[in-house]
Every structure is written in structure tokens, then in C-alpha cells.
Write a protein that holds these residues in place. Structure first.
Motif, short mmCIF file in Angstrom:
data_model
loop_
_atom_site.label_atom_id
_atom_site.label_comp_id
_atom_site.label_asym_id
_atom_site.label_seq_id
_atom_site.Cartn_x
_atom_site.Cartn_y
_atom_site.Cartn_z
N LEU A 20 110.71 -52.79 113.38
CA LEU A 20 111.48 -52.33 112.22
C LEU A 20 112.97 -52.33 112.53
N ARG A 21 113.34 -51.93 113.74
CA ARG A 21 114.76 -52.00 114.13
C ARG A 21 115.25 -53.45 114.05
N ARG A 22 114.44 -54.37 114.54
CA ARG A 22 114.81 -55.79 114.50
C ARG A 22 114.97 -56.27 113.06
N LEU A 23 114.05 -55.91 112.19
CA LEU A 23 114.11 -56.29 110.78
C LEU A 23 115.44 -55.87 110.17
N PHE A 24 115.80 -54.60 110.35
CA PHE A 24 117.01 -54.10 109.69
C PHE A 24 118.28 -54.62 110.36
N LEU A 25 118.26 -54.83 111.67
CA LEU A 25 119.43 -55.42 112.33
C LEU A 25 119.64 -56.87 111.90
N ILE A 26 118.55 -57.60 111.65
CA ILE A 26 118.68 -58.98 111.15
C ILE A 26 119.40 -58.96 109.80
N LEU A 27 119.00 -58.06 108.92
CA LEU A 27 119.61 -58.01 107.59
C LEU A 27 121.07 -57.56 107.66
N ILE A 28 121.37 -56.60 108.53
CA ILE A 28 122.75 -56.14 108.67
C ILE A 28 123.60 -57.24 109.30
N ASP A 29 123.07 -57.92 110.32
CA ASP A 29 123.79 -59.01 110.95
C ASP A 29 124.07 -60.12 109.93
N ASN A 30 123.11 -60.42 109.09
CA ASN A 30 123.30 -61.42 108.05
C ASN A 30 124.42 -61.00 107.10
N ALA A 31 124.42 -59.72 106.73
CA ALA A 31 125.48 -59.22 105.84
C ALA A 31 126.85 -59.36 106.50
N VAL A 32 126.93 -59.04 107.79
CA VAL A 32 128.20 -59.16 108.51
C VAL A 32 128.66 -60.62 108.55
N LYS A 33 127.75 -61.54 108.82
CA LYS A 33 128.10 -62.96 108.92
C LYS A 33 128.71 -63.49 107.64
N TYR A 34 128.22 -63.03 106.50
CA TYR A 34 128.64 -63.61 105.23
C TYR A 34 129.57 -62.71 104.42
N THR A 35 130.09 -61.65 105.04
CA THR A 35 131.07 -60.78 104.40
C THR A 35 132.41 -61.02 105.05
N PRO A 36 133.44 -61.28 104.25
CA PRO A 36 134.76 -61.53 104.83
C PRO A 36 135.39 -60.24 105.36
N PRO A 37 136.38 -60.37 106.25
CA PRO A 37 137.10 -59.18 106.73
C PRO A 37 137.60 -58.34 105.55
N GLU A 38 137.63 -57.04 105.77
CA GLU A 38 138.01 -56.05 104.76
C GLU A 38 136.93 -55.86 103.69
N GLY A 39 135.78 -56.49 103.88
CA GLY A 39 134.66 -56.31 102.97
C GLY A 39 133.93 -55.02 103.29
N ARG A 40 132.77 -54.84 102.63
CA ARG A 40 132.03 -53.60 102.80
C ARG A 40 130.54 -53.89 102.84
N ILE A 41 129.84 -53.15 103.70
CA ILE A 41 128.38 -53.19 103.77
C ILE A 41 127.90 -51.76 103.65
#
Length: 166
Positions: free
Chosen positions: A56-77
């Protein structure tokens, strides 16, 4: 009976609040490394699921990592965890670039990439979302996504709550 070649996990009753507490620091560091604001809101009650905490930790870290990869600086997650009906609901929202291609692709031969160029540009293998989907389904859950090009994405993960007798 164990299935050859399939990894079997011992299921427990982890609280998803605790899973997110364990990944909150790595998630914040990922976001801060790109000057992205990271917010996390946990449920006001224990959300126990029948599952494997490391997966479950891996699942959620994958999704958060994906969000970080495709969010520009000064963005928000933002990450929100709550209960809905008989399931734990997690929402991971980003202000990233959004997408318009199919994701979570699998085939009879295993996982494959939906968009080879995006995977190369971001430095990933392109398999993360398919693996996240597999982990969710192994926990009798699901992942859905709503995304709009230029506005970001919202990933929702639903995992059934454990029954009291487990």
C-alpha cells in the motif's frame, strides 16, 4: 495452494492513516525537491483495510511520484483520505499538465507503457501506474482518474474496509 511465480503477501489490517504517516516525509521531500506545495489530510478515524502495508505504501508513493513528475514548480499536490460507504477513499490531486492518453495499460504479456515519450522525458519506466493499479486490485480496490490537459489530474483509490471479524 500457492501459485508458481506469483508473489504472495500476508494480509493484515493496516490503518491507511498510519500508511500515509509513514510516507508523508518521503512525499514531502519529493515535492519540495521541485518547489511543489504538498498537503495531506488524514481521516478522523482509523481506516483499516485487509492488506499488505508495504504494498500500500508503494501504491501511494507511485501516485504521489507521478503527480510530482507532471506538476510544474510552484504547483500543488494534495492528498485526502476519508471513508465512503464501506471503503477507504484516497484522493491525490495535482495541478500538473494533465494528460489525454490511456493509462493503466496491461496486456496478456504483462504491463506496458501508454506513452513511450513521456516515460523517457520524466526518467521513469512508464510502468508505475500499471503497477499501482495491480496493487489496488490485489487489495480488491480500484483506481480511477479524471484529468484535464493543462489543469491537472485527480487520482482516486478505493479500497474496501476490513470487516470486524478479520
Amino acid at each position: 495452494m500457492l501459485t508458481p511465480g506469483v508473489r504472495h503477501y500476508r494480509l493484515r489490517r493496516p490503518d491507511l492513516n498510519e500508511v500515509f504517516l509513514e510516507i508523508s516525509e518521503p512525499a514531502r521531500l519529493l515535492a519540495e525537491g521541485k518547489s511543489i506545495q504538498y498537503e495531506q489530510r488524514l481521516a478522523g478515524m482509523p481506516l483499516r483495510v485487509s492488506g499488505n502495508a508495504p504494498s500500500l505504501r508503494r501504491l501511494f508513493l507511485i501516485l504521489i511520484d507521478n503527480a510530482v513528475k507532471y506538476t510544474p514548480p510552484e504547483g500543488r499536490i494534495s492528498v485526502a483520505l476519508d471513508a465512503s460507504d464501506d471503503a477507504a477513499m484516497t484522493e491525490i490531486r495535482d495541478t500538473g499538465v494533465g494528460f489525454h492518453r490511456r493509462i493503466f495499460l496491461t496486456s496478456s504479456r504483462g504491463f506496458y507503457r501508454a506513452d513511450e515519450s513521456r516515460s523517457r522525458e520524466s526518467g521513469g519506466t512508464g510502468l508505475g501506474l500499471s503497477i499501482a493499479k495491480w496493487i489496488a486490485e490485489a487489495h480488491h480496490g480500484s483506481i480511477s482518474v479524471v484529468s484535464k490537459v493543462g489543469e491537472g489530474s485527480v487520482f482516486r483509490v478505493q479500497i474496501p474496509l476490513a470487516e470486524d471479524g478479520l
